[in-house]
Design a protein around this motif. Sequence first.
Motif, PDB file in Angstrom:
ATOM      1  N   TRP A   1      11.383   8.190  -9.528  1.00 33.51           N
ATOM      2  CA  TRP A   1      12.447   9.134  -9.214  1.00 33.51           C
ATOM      3  C   TRP A   1      13.146   9.478 -10.516  1.00 33.51           C
ATOM      4  O   TRP A   1      13.424   8.595 -11.330  1.00 33.51           O
TER       5      TRP A   1
ATOM      6  N   HIS B   1      14.557  13.810  -7.994  1.00 38.86           N
ATOM      7  CA  HIS B   1      13.226  14.302  -7.613  1.00 38.86           C
ATOM      8  C   HIS B   1      12.223  13.165  -7.759  1.00 38.86           C
ATOM      9  O   HIS B   1      12.298  12.370  -8.707  1.00 38.86           O
ATOM     10  N   HIS B   2      11.281  13.132  -6.840  1.00 43.09           N
ATOM     11  CA  HIS B   2      10.201  12.153  -6.910  1.00 43.09           C
ATOM     12  C   HIS B   2       9.004  12.803  -7.599  1.00 43.09           C
ATOM     13  O   HIS B   2       8.594  13.906  -7.239  1.00 43.09           O
TER      14      HIS B   2
ATOM     15  N   ASP C   1       8.310  15.709  -5.197  1.00 39.68           N
ATOM     16  CA  ASP C   1       9.011  15.598  -3.920  1.00 39.68           C
ATOM     17  C   ASP C   1       8.050  15.541  -2.733  1.00 39.68           C
ATOM     18  O   ASP C   1       8.271  16.171  -1.695  1.00 39.68           O
ATOM     19  N   GLY C   2       6.961  14.791  -2.902  1.00 38.52           N
ATOM     20  CA  GLY C   2       6.000  14.569  -1.832  1.00 38.52           C
ATOM     21  C   GLY C   2       4.971  15.655  -1.643  1.00 38.52           C
ATOM     22  O   GLY C   2       4.070  15.526  -0.815  1.00 38.52           O
ATOM     23  N   ASN C   3       5.078  16.742  -2.402  1.00 39.45           N
ATOM     24  CA  ASN C   3       4.151  17.870  -2.258  1.00 39.45           C
ATOM     25  C   ASN C   3       3.172  17.917  -3.419  1.00 39.45           C
ATOM     26  O   ASN C   3       3.576  17.809  -4.584  1.00 39.45           O
TER      27      ASN C   3
ATOM     28  N   SER D   1      -0.672  10.825   1.832  1.00 32.15           N
ATOM     29  CA  SER D   1       0.276  10.248   2.790  1.00 32.15           C
ATOM     30  C   SER D   1       1.064   9.099   2.184  1.00 32.15           C
ATOM     31  O   SER D   1       2.242   8.909   2.499  1.00 32.15           O
TER      32      SER D   1
ATOM     33  N   THR E   1       3.755  10.720   0.078  1.00 27.11           N
ATOM     34  CA  THR E   1       4.792  11.222   0.975  1.00 27.11           C
ATOM     35  C   THR E   1       5.656  10.094   1.518  1.00 27.11           C
ATOM     36  O   THR E   1       6.876  10.227   1.607  1.00 27.11           O
ATOM     37  N   SER E   2       5.036   8.972   1.848  1.00 27.21           N
ATOM     38  CA  SER E   2       5.807   7.816   2.344  1.00 27.21           C
ATOM     39  C   SER E   2       6.771   7.287   1.284  1.00 27.21           C
ATOM     40  O   SER E   2       7.915   6.961   1.592  1.00 27.21           O
TER      41      SER E   2
ATOM     42  N   TYR F   1       8.019   9.027  -1.171  1.00 30.05           N
ATOM     43  CA  TYR F   1       9.048  10.057  -1.300  1.00 30.05           C
ATOM     44  C   TYR F   1      10.078   9.949  -0.170  1.00 30.05           C
ATOM     45  O   TYR F   1      11.277  10.051  -0.402  1.00 30.05           O
ATOM     46  N   ASN F   2       9.591   9.760   1.052  1.00 31.28           N
ATOM     47  CA  ASN F   2      10.495   9.703   2.209  1.00 31.28           C
ATOM     48  C   ASN F   2      11.240   8.395   2.262  1.00 31.28           C
ATOM     49  O   ASN F   2      12.236   8.261   2.899  1.00 31.28           O
TER      50      ASN F   2
END
Length: 186
Positions: A50, A113-114, A129-131, A179, A182-183, A185-186
């Motif tokens: 981050w 931001h991740h 940001d996971g994308n 995934s 994304t995990s 990031y979330n």
Amino acid sequence: MLGLTSALASVSEKEQRYALSFDGSNDFVNLGVSNAIITASQDPVSFSSWVKTTNATGGYIFSCQKGDGSSAFSVNVQANGKPRGIIWNGGSAHNFPGNLDTGSTAVDDGEWHHVAVVAKNNSQKIYVDGNLEAETTGAMDLSTSTHGCAIGAHNAGQGNFFNGSITNLAIFTVELSASAVTSIYN
């Protein structure tokens, strides 16, 4: 792993206690010889962190040096505010092959931001940001990675100092799936 508890009053208090803060001048964390961080035959390798910055002039989040002046594996924020991954391809330049630049997401807006880079031989990806922002293919060769690693500077303090905050930096010896990124990031 260090966990944050509800006893902390605010986000800024959490940042003060758990994030590294850099002023873009000459401060960084020297992690020592890069083979202790990323092994010579590492394949795959994944990076996650981050970052928070308002500086659009660039700076290195993390860097492991291949040799004098070149990166074996690095992640930085470019002058346009977008993160970039740099991985040695065994050639004469530290390309990814060709530096892996992001699409449209800049991270120099003063928000957290991740950033994640996932690399294995013949497949490299960068996420913000996971994308998934960009991906490329090409050889990856970390076999001569024998110099220093740093957080907040290029190649253990040789410049390009980061201006902002970095937290939750992690290096994985596996290929993180979309995934999994994304995990995180979330």
